[in-house]
Design a protein around this motif. Structure first.
Motif, PDB file in Angstrom:
ATOM      1  N   MET A  24       6.905   3.156 -13.691  1.00  0.00           N
ATOM      2  CA  MET A  24       7.350   1.849 -14.379  1.00  0.00           C
ATOM      3  C   MET A  24       8.673   1.409 -14.276  1.00  0.00           C
ATOM      4  SD  MET A  24       5.576   2.870 -18.086  1.00  0.00           S
ATOM      5  CE  MET A  24       7.217   3.582 -18.867  1.00  0.00           C
ATOM      6  N   LEU A  25       9.599   2.493 -14.100  1.00  0.00           N
ATOM      7  CA  LEU A  25      11.036   1.999 -13.778  1.00  0.00           C
ATOM      8  C   LEU A  25      11.150   1.399 -12.363  1.00  0.00           C
ATOM      9  CD1 LEU A  25      13.165   4.919 -15.453  1.00  0.00           C
ATOM     10  CD2 LEU A  25      12.846   2.407 -16.264  1.00  0.00           C
ATOM     11  N   LEU A  26      10.662   2.135 -11.524  1.00  0.00           N
ATOM     12  CA  LEU A  26      11.001   1.624 -10.014  1.00  0.00           C
ATOM     13  C   LEU A  26       9.916   0.670  -9.497  1.00  0.00           C
ATOM     14  CD1 LEU A  26      11.577   5.333  -8.687  1.00  0.00           C
ATOM     15  CD2 LEU A  26      13.332   3.473  -9.069  1.00  0.00           C
ATOM     16  N   SER A  27       8.922   0.410 -10.238  1.00  0.00           N
ATOM     17  CA  SER A  27       7.748  -0.498  -9.635  1.00  0.00           C
ATOM     18  C   SER A  27       8.213  -2.203  -9.783  1.00  0.00           C
ATOM     19  CB  SER A  27       6.361  -0.275 -10.135  1.00  0.00           C
ATOM     20  OG  SER A  27       6.392  -0.619 -11.667  1.00  0.00           O
ATOM     21  N   PRO A  28       7.696  -2.756  -8.800  1.00  0.00           N
ATOM     22  CA  PRO A  28       7.944  -4.272  -9.053  1.00  0.00           C
ATOM     23  C   PRO A  28       6.928  -4.966 -10.037  1.00  0.00           C
ATOM     24  CG  PRO A  28       7.027  -3.803  -6.847  1.00  0.00           C
ATOM     25  CD  PRO A  28       7.132  -2.530  -7.331  1.00  0.00           C
ATOM     26  N   ALA A  29       6.996  -6.272 -10.150  1.00  0.00           N
ATOM     27  CA  ALA A  29       6.033  -6.967 -11.146  1.00  0.00           C
ATOM     28  C   ALA A  29       4.402  -6.737 -10.400  1.00  0.00           C
ATOM     29  CB  ALA A  29       6.281  -8.421 -10.965  1.00  0.00           C
ATOM     30  N   THR A  30       3.548  -6.522 -11.334  1.00  0.00           N
ATOM     31  CA  THR A  30       2.369  -6.258 -10.890  1.00  0.00           C
ATOM     32  C   THR A  30       1.908  -7.099  -9.640  1.00  0.00           C
ATOM     33  OG1 THR A  30       1.656  -5.885 -13.190  1.00  0.00           O
ATOM     34  CG2 THR A  30      -0.049  -6.272 -11.644  1.00  0.00           C
ATOM     35  N   GLY A  31       2.201  -8.518  -9.663  1.00  0.00           N
ATOM     36  CA  GLY A  31       1.510  -9.142  -8.615  1.00  0.00           C
ATOM     37  C   GLY A  31       2.446  -8.670  -7.279  1.00  0.00           C
ATOM     38  N   GLN A  32       3.605  -8.234  -7.231  1.00  0.00           N
ATOM     39  CA  GLN A  32       4.478  -7.846  -6.096  1.00  0.00           C
ATOM     40  C   GLN A  32       3.736  -6.295  -5.540  1.00  0.00           C
ATOM     41  OE1 GLN A  32       8.260  -7.871  -7.332  1.00  0.00           O
ATOM     42  NE2 GLN A  32       8.865  -9.463  -6.144  1.00  0.00           N
ATOM     43  N   ALA A  33       3.323  -5.720  -6.639  1.00  0.00           N
ATOM     44  CA  ALA A  33       2.645  -4.250  -6.256  1.00  0.00           C
ATOM     45  C   ALA A  33       1.360  -4.495  -5.549  1.00  0.00           C
ATOM     46  CB  ALA A  33       2.495  -3.425  -7.615  1.00  0.00           C
ATOM     47  N   VAL A  34       0.637  -5.353  -5.869  1.00  0.00           N
ATOM     48  CA  VAL A  34      -0.567  -5.559  -5.338  1.00  0.00           C
ATOM     49  C   VAL A  34      -0.350  -6.171  -4.014  1.00  0.00           C
ATOM     50  CG1 VAL A  34      -2.764  -7.013  -5.402  1.00  0.00           C
ATOM     51  CG2 VAL A  34      -1.782  -6.089  -7.463  1.00  0.00           C
ATOM     52  N   SER A  35       0.726  -6.897  -3.714  1.00  0.00           N
ATOM     53  CA  SER A  35       0.971  -7.288  -2.152  1.00  0.00           C
ATOM     54  C   SER A  35       1.478  -6.201  -1.406  1.00  0.00           C
ATOM     55  CB  SER A  35       2.163  -8.614  -2.411  1.00  0.00           C
ATOM     56  OG  SER A  35       3.296  -7.985  -2.835  1.00  0.00           O
ATOM     57  N   ARG A  36       1.805  -5.198  -2.128  1.00  0.00           N
ATOM     58  CA  ARG A  36       2.162  -4.041  -1.375  1.00  0.00           C
ATOM     59  C   ARG A  36       1.066  -2.930  -1.274  1.00  0.00           C
ATOM     60  NH1 ARG A  36       8.542  -3.508  -2.670  1.00  0.00           N
ATOM     61  NH2 ARG A  36       9.007  -5.300  -1.538  1.00  0.00           N
ATOM     62  N   ALA A  37      -0.186  -3.539  -1.332  1.00  0.00           N
ATOM     63  CA  ALA A  37      -1.481  -2.587  -1.542  1.00  0.00           C
ATOM     64  C   ALA A  37      -1.780  -2.341   0.270  1.00  0.00           C
ATOM     65  CB  ALA A  37      -2.443  -3.131  -2.321  1.00  0.00           C
ATOM     66  N   GLY A  38      -3.214  -2.258   0.311  1.00  0.00           N
ATOM     67  CA  GLY A  38      -3.935  -2.299   1.518  1.00  0.00           C
ATOM     68  C   GLY A  38      -3.695  -3.050   2.690  1.00  0.00           C
ATOM     69  N   ALA A  39      -3.801  -4.457   2.465  1.00  0.00           N
ATOM     70  CA  ALA A  39      -3.253  -5.319   3.642  1.00  0.00           C
ATOM     71  C   ALA A  39      -2.037  -5.142   3.900  1.00  0.00           C
ATOM     72  CB  ALA A  39      -3.753  -6.727   3.137  1.00  0.00           C
ATOM     73  N   TYR A  40      -1.219  -4.926   3.167  1.00  0.00           N
ATOM     74  CA  TYR A  40       0.235  -4.620   3.388  1.00  0.00           C
ATOM     75  C   TYR A  40       0.419  -3.473   4.310  1.00  0.00           C
ATOM     76  CZ  TYR A  40       5.350  -3.538   2.626  1.00  0.00           C
ATOM     77  OH  TYR A  40       6.654  -3.270   2.978  1.00  0.00           O
ATOM     78  N   TRP A  41      -0.105  -2.450   3.814  1.00  0.00           N
ATOM     79  CA  TRP A  41      -0.072  -1.209   4.447  1.00  0.00           C
ATOM     80  C   TRP A  41      -0.507  -1.294   5.761  1.00  0.00           C
ATOM     81  CZ3 TRP A  41       2.189   3.246   3.693  1.00  0.00           C
ATOM     82  CH2 TRP A  41       1.796   4.691   4.361  1.00  0.00           C
ATOM     83  N   ALA A  42      -1.767  -1.803   6.123  1.00  0.00           N
ATOM     84  CA  ALA A  42      -2.336  -2.105   7.433  1.00  0.00           C
ATOM     85  C   ALA A  42      -1.442  -2.840   8.262  1.00  0.00           C
ATOM     86  CB  ALA A  42      -3.823  -2.797   7.185  1.00  0.00           C
ATOM     87  N   GLY A  43      -0.602  -3.613   7.827  1.00  0.00           N
ATOM     88  CA  GLY A  43       0.191  -4.283   8.599  1.00  0.00           C
ATOM     89  C   GLY A  43       1.398  -3.724   9.242  1.00  0.00           C
TER      90      GLY A  43
END
Length: 148
Positions: A24-43
């Motif tokens: 909770m303290l270190l995570s960005p807003a939910t929208g940003q968190a989702v953008s750092r998900a699978g597609a982000y990882w694959a890139g």
């Protein structure tokens, strides 16, 4: 031996609380968190993936230190609990160096059902799988519901 069995759930609960607070303290807003998900990882390149995992570890360490200092200064009775949480989290991640986590996350994101789960939660899933945590399947299902 019975004492150890009773302490087990408490240890897990303390670890989960500490890691939840860290997330909770270190995570960005939910929208940003989702953008750092699978597609982000694959890139990312292998080196970038490793750096990201190491950054997550650094975040955990920083958060543990901040919580440890705060608890020690404000709530001295909690300092033993915090030290225990730090020892347990070290033990929990033992045997899971960054490279092994990167490889496990590659496999994790190969499953399209996991594509929207943030990398920080993916780390938690693959480490729990490595530890043969009996509840990881249920936890993964909850994450898939939260991040469809």
């Amino acid at each position: 031996m019975a004492t150890g069995r009773r302490e087990g759930p408490r240890r897990w609960a303390a670890l989960v609380v500490a890691l939840t607070v860290a997330a909770m303290l270190l995570s960005p807003a939910t929208g940003q968190a989702v953008s750092r998900a699978g597609a982000y990882w694959a890139g990312l390149s292998r080196d970038q993936k490793t750096d990201l995992v190491l950054g997550i570890f650094d975040g955990f360490n920083l958060n543990e230190n901040i919580l440890g200092i705060t608890l020690k200064n404000e709530y001295t009775i909690c300092s033993d609990i915090m030290e225990s949480i730090m020892r347990q989290s070290d033990a929990f991640f033992a045997g899971m160096p960054a490279g092994k986590i990167v490889t496990a996350l590659d496999a994790f994101y190969a499953d399209r059902k996991n594509k929207n789960i943030p990398v920080s939660w993916g780390v938690w899933v693959v480490v729990r799988k490595n530890r043969k945590d009996a509840t990881v399947g249920e936890f993964l299902g909850e994450l898939r519901n939260i991040y469809p």
